[in-house]
Design a protein around this motif. Structure first.
Motif, PDB file in Angstrom:
ATOM      1  N   TRP A 193      62.903   6.207   3.345  1.00 22.09           N
ATOM      2  CA  TRP A 193      63.591   5.308   4.647  1.00 22.09           C
ATOM      3  C   TRP A 193      64.398   5.960   5.374  1.00 22.09           C
ATOM      4  N   VAL A 194      65.459   6.488   4.640  1.00 19.24           N
ATOM      5  CA  VAL A 194      66.393   7.584   5.492  1.00 19.24           C
ATOM      6  C   VAL A 194      65.863   8.860   6.028  1.00 19.24           C
ATOM      7  N   ASN A 195      64.899   9.328   5.473  1.00 17.70           N
ATOM      8  CA  ASN A 195      64.217  10.374   6.290  1.00 17.70           C
ATOM      9  C   ASN A 195      63.367  10.119   7.584  1.00 17.70           C
ATOM     10  N   THR A 196      62.864   8.709   7.232  1.00 20.41           N
ATOM     11  CA  THR A 196      61.932   8.095   8.477  1.00 20.41           C
ATOM     12  C   THR A 196      62.942   8.002   9.726  1.00 20.41           C
ATOM     13  N   HIS A 197      64.135   7.480   9.272  1.00 23.08           N
ATOM     14  CA  HIS A 197      65.061   6.664  10.462  1.00 23.08           C
ATOM     15  C   HIS A 197      66.312   7.527  10.630  1.00 23.08           C
ATOM     16  N   LYS A 198      66.309   8.418  10.009  1.00 28.33           N
ATOM     17  CA  LYS A 198      67.844   9.321  10.380  1.00 28.33           C
ATOM     18  C   LYS A 198      67.717   9.817  12.048  1.00 28.33           C
ATOM     19  N   ALA A 199      66.845  10.360  12.032  1.00 23.77           N
ATOM     20  CA  ALA A 199      66.703  11.009  13.305  1.00 23.77           C
ATOM     21  C   ALA A 199      66.824  10.237  14.755  1.00 23.77           C
ATOM     22  N   ARG A 200      66.563   9.073  14.530  1.00 22.29           N
ATOM     23  CA  ARG A 200      66.936   8.032  15.472  1.00 22.29           C
ATOM     24  C   ARG A 200      68.383   7.768  15.563  1.00 22.29           C
ATOM     25  N   LEU A 201      68.942   7.577  14.189  1.00 21.37           N
ATOM     26  CA  LEU A 201      70.345   7.411  14.159  1.00 21.37           C
ATOM     27  C   LEU A 201      70.996   8.354  14.856  1.00 21.37           C
ATOM     28  N   LEU A 202      70.728   9.423  14.335  1.00 22.41           N
ATOM     29  CA  LEU A 202      71.566  10.719  14.693  1.00 22.41           C
ATOM     30  C   LEU A 202      71.530  10.953  16.152  1.00 22.41           C
ATOM     31  N   SER A 203      70.444  10.630  16.806  1.00 21.48           N
ATOM     32  CA  SER A 203      70.144  11.054  18.346  1.00 21.48           C
ATOM     33  C   SER A 203      70.885   9.945  19.043  1.00 21.48           C
ATOM     34  N   SER A 204      70.937   8.736  18.660  1.00 17.40           N
ATOM     35  CA  SER A 204      71.552   7.707  19.361  1.00 17.40           C
ATOM     36  C   SER A 204      73.021   7.687  19.337  1.00 17.40           C
ATOM     37  N   VAL A 205      73.519   8.039  17.998  1.00 17.09           N
ATOM     38  CA  VAL A 205      74.811   8.150  17.955  1.00 17.09           C
ATOM     39  C   VAL A 205      75.378   9.322  18.574  1.00 17.09           C
ATOM     40  N   ARG A 206      74.782  10.636  18.822  1.00 19.01           N
ATOM     41  CA  ARG A 206      74.973  11.439  19.433  1.00 19.01           C
ATOM     42  C   ARG A 206      75.183  11.106  20.881  1.00 19.01           C
ATOM     43  N   ALA A 207      74.237  10.623  21.328  1.00 26.97           N
ATOM     44  CA  ALA A 207      74.332   9.848  22.804  1.00 26.97           C
ATOM     45  C   ALA A 207      75.532   8.998  23.172  1.00 26.97           C
ATOM     46  N   ILE A 208      75.602   8.293  22.451  1.00 29.75           N
ATOM     47  CA  ILE A 208      76.742   7.221  22.249  1.00 29.75           C
ATOM     48  C   ILE A 208      78.063   8.172  22.486  1.00 29.75           C
ATOM     49  N   GLU A 209      78.237   9.016  21.517  1.00 33.06           N
ATOM     50  CA  GLU A 209      79.467   9.877  21.379  1.00 33.06           C
ATOM     51  C   GLU A 209      79.829  10.742  22.642  1.00 33.06           C
ATOM     52  N   GLN A 210      78.429  11.318  23.231  1.00 35.27           N
ATOM     53  CA  GLN A 210      78.654  12.000  24.420  1.00 35.27           C
ATOM     54  C   GLN A 210      79.339  11.081  25.717  1.00 35.27           C
ATOM     55  N   LEU A 211      78.546   9.583  25.775  1.00 28.48           N
ATOM     56  CA  LEU A 211      79.085   8.917  26.599  1.00 28.48           C
ATOM     57  C   LEU A 211      80.643   8.511  26.559  1.00 28.48           C
ATOM     58  N   LEU A 212      81.008   8.383  25.307  1.00 27.80           N
ATOM     59  CA  LEU A 212      82.274   7.990  25.029  1.00 27.80           C
ATOM     60  C   LEU A 212      83.394   9.034  25.503  1.00 27.80           C
ATOM     61  N   GLN A 213      82.961  10.097  25.214  1.00 32.19           N
ATOM     62  CA  GLN A 213      83.802  11.335  25.381  1.00 32.19           C
ATOM     63  C   GLN A 213      83.972  11.843  26.973  1.00 32.19           C
ATOM     64  N   HIS A 214      83.042  11.283  27.646  1.00 36.10           N
ATOM     65  CA  HIS A 214      82.773  12.110  28.999  1.00 36.10           C
ATOM     66  C   HIS A 214      82.594  10.976  30.111  1.00 36.10           C
ATOM     67  N   ARG A 215      82.677   9.735  29.863  1.00 35.16           N
ATOM     68  CA  ARG A 215      82.528   8.864  31.006  1.00 35.16           C
ATOM     69  C   ARG A 215      83.312   7.535  30.488  1.00 35.16           C
ATOM     70  N   TYR A 216      83.892   6.803  31.731  1.00 35.04           N
ATOM     71  CA  TYR A 216      84.861   5.855  31.484  1.00 35.04           C
ATOM     72  C   TYR A 216      83.813   4.584  30.947  1.00 35.04           C
ATOM     73  N   LEU A 217      83.957   3.815  30.031  1.00 31.07           N
ATOM     74  CA  LEU A 217      83.318   3.108  29.293  1.00 31.07           C
ATOM     75  C   LEU A 217      83.120   1.634  30.175  1.00 31.07           C
ATOM     76  N   SER A 218      82.227   1.831  31.192  1.00 30.18           N
ATOM     77  CA  SER A 218      82.266   0.640  32.056  1.00 30.18           C
ATOM     78  C   SER A 218      81.614  -0.660  31.655  1.00 30.18           C
ATOM     79  N   VAL A 219      81.506  -1.651  32.267  1.00 23.03           N
ATOM     80  CA  VAL A 219      80.619  -2.730  32.038  1.00 23.03           C
ATOM     81  C   VAL A 219      79.316  -2.414  31.476  1.00 23.03           C
TER      82      VAL A 219
END
Length: 597
Positions: free
Chosen positions: A21-47
């Protein structure tokens, strides 16, 4: 996917399934969290960004928040799971704290930029207005608080921080003079973005779609020519006996004109007033038609619309024959082209100056442009205390109820005025906020008065000269003076101003109406013509005119009070009120506040 496991105990089976289960879903978790962290670091968290982030986090949390694995997950996966759990638990205060941390980080990172972008260091409130980047953002900027500097710096920051390319930013000003000033300030700051008035924007959109720039009608540039056209149209329409009877009835009902057996006298005082009313109504009625409000007017003002609609039809036919447009066509045709996708907006960021003066029609154009792009942002700068153009269609509710019209928004304020002293600021602010519907702002003055900021003198034959002499006692330097009145008739003639200029060569004198003084400033200002009945003005619009304008406010003399506030706040050093024998109630109120404060 199906597979078989034989010869294993239940714990072993659970272990293998968890690994799978972890091997199946980890790619989506990591890519999603990476995208979120990029957003949080470089953009104002708008509405919009927070809504998108929260949706992704909520989905991930369904699978990962309650995960209690016996398998030792990789540290990176554990960190990603913790991030999801943390964000999923955020409350409003957590969101506010994160946004504030981001703002402080950006202020520190771009400190040198904000120190120099406008040729002088910006205030903290000005810098925050630039760094905060919500999809809908209203900046309340009082008189003398440096709103133009913020507009320029905001555009420059978007480019400098690489949030936008130059061609993605559009700046809109209320009039040509303001647009030209904005363009010069942008040039001085080495910022290359498009700056336009609403009319020039509309004209540009039409030209791009139609392949050529349409001609502007001479009738919309010349009031006299337009009124003569209407008079000729009425004369022609009166060839129809029914129309003639309707027009005579309208003249009698509206202007108490005497009944005439030979038809209406189009040169009479009553007819002249009606012709002027029709001339002014052409623009507002066309807007009402476009906004879908004309039907209600036709029911309430049946006789008026019966007489007016044929005039409007003839006017539109004239525009078609001459292959030209008027100012309203510039906006409405542009809106249609944008809505139908015939014009594709390149702008992601729309910055609008003097937002308190925006009309419903211009607001429609802004909304149409924003609707074309999913990644759109509106930065509106205005001051509801200076909303003085309802007579030309300005709707102050677009500012006072900004979120109702444009969606959830961040509202900020500029807290420092660089024009006048704290004494005048306190008096003027208290005066304008007697209207409880005005938005309350906390503004401080950057300078301290060395002499009274507001004085009153009796209005007399030599009042102008004696007041200028008193002003000159306060400074040894060349200085500027604004002579202001509610109406032109109270202002000194050009000959009188020339005589004063010769007598006081150190003083640069300009005479303006209160409306004309909007956006202007000088060392000194002198307000005259402050008679009871003149300030506030007591002229009342006809019922049809009131119906065509944006909804009026319930507070008595609301716009006249704001207009007087504008007149009060033009001087850097001192404002003088010339008090007549029967003074305006505004004078009494302001002088009482000066005593109290």
């Amino acid at each position: 996917m199906k597979f078989r496991l034989r010869g294993h105990s239940y714990p072993q089976l659970q272990h293998y399934l968890e690994i799978h289960w972890v091997n199946t879903h980890k790619a989506r978790l990591l890519s999603s969290v990476r995208a979120i962290e990029q957003l949080l670091q470089h953009r104002y968290l708008s509405v919009r960004h927070w809504a998108a982030t929260r949706a992704v986090v909520a989905e991930l949390a369904k699978y990962w928040s309650g995960w209690k694995s016996h398998t030792q997950m990789h540290r990176v996966l554990q960190q990603a799971q913790c991030t999801v759990n943390e964000l999923n638990a955020w409350q409003e205060e957590d969101l506010a704290q994160f946004r504030e941390a981001f703002v402080q980080s950006q202020l520190s990172r771009y400190e040198a930029f904000f120190d120099t972008v406008c040729g002088h260091p910006m205030t903290q409130a000005q810098r925050r207005a630039c760094v905060v980047q919500d999809e809908r953002q209203l900046l309340l900027a009082g008189a003398g608080t440096g709103k133009t500097s913020v507009m320029v710096a905001k555009a420059a920051y978007l480019l400098h921080s690489k949030q936008a390319e130059a061609e993605q930013v559009l700046m809109l000003a209320y009039g040509k003079e303001a647009a030209d000033e904005m363009q010069q300030r942008l040039k001085d700051s080495k910022v290359t973005v498009e700056c336009a008035t609403f009319h020039s924007l509309g004209l540009g959109i039409i030209a791009q779609v139609e392949g050529h720039k349409p001609k502007l009608s001479a009738l919309c540039l010349n009031d006299g020519a337009r009124e003569r056209f209407i008079a000729d149209t009425l004369a022609s329409l009166c060839q129809d006996p029914q129309y003639q009877r309707d027009l005579l009835a309208l003249l009698k009902n509206e202007f108490s004109a005497t009944q005439q057996s030979q038809g209406p006298d189009l040169g009479s005082h009553a007819a002249t007033k009606l012709i002027r009313q029709f001339s002014e109504a052409l623009s507002f009625y066309k807007q009402a038609l476009f906004l879908g409000k004309a039907q209600a007017l036709s029911q309430e003002f049946a006789l008026w619309t019966t007489c007016f609609r044929p005039v409007l039809a003839d006017y539109q036919l004239y525009l078609q024959k001459e292959q030209c447009i008027d100012f309203d066509d510039m906006i409405t045709r542009a809106i249609d082209y944008v809505r139908r996708g015939q014009f594709c907006s390149p702008w992601h960021y729309v910055l609008v100056d003097e937002f308190q003066d925006i009309s419903p029609l211009r607001a429609r154009l802004v909304k149409a442009l924003l609707a074309q792009n999913d990644k759109n942002a509106l930065f509106a700068v205005g001051d509801d205390w200076q909303a003085i153009y309802r007579f030309s269609g300005g709707d102050v509710s677009m500012t006072t109820h900004f979120a109702d019209h444009f969606g959830q928004a961040t509202i900020q304020q500029l807290d420092m005025t660089f024009r006048y002293s704290q004494q005048l600021l306190d008096i003027a602010s208290e005066f304008v906020c007697q209207n409880p519907n005005q938005l309350v702002k906390r503004v401080n003055a950057s300078n301290v008065a060395t002499s009274p900021a507001l004085v009153a003198r009796p209005d007399s034959n030599d009042a102008l000269s004696t007041t200028i002499e008193a002003f000159l006692d306060l400074t040894a330097e060349p200085c500027s003076l604004l002579i202001l009145a509610r109406n032109h008739k109270f202002l000194p003639s050009s000959e009188e101003i020339s005589s004063l200029a010769q007598r006081f060569p150190r003083v640069r004198i300009t005479a303006l109406t209160f409306h004309g003084a909007k956006g202007k400033e000088a060392d000194f200002s002198l307000l005259l013509g402050l008679h009871q009945g003149s300030v506030p003005a007591r002229a009342h619009n006809a019922a049809i005119t009131e119906a065509l304008l944006p909804e009026s406010e319930l507070y008595p003399d609301a716009e006249e009070r704001r207009l007087f506030y504008v007149a009060l706040t033009r001087a850097r050093l001192q404002t003088c009120l010339l008090v007549p024998e029967e003074p305006s109630p505004f004078i009494e109120e302001v002088l009482a506040l000066a005593t109290e404060l």
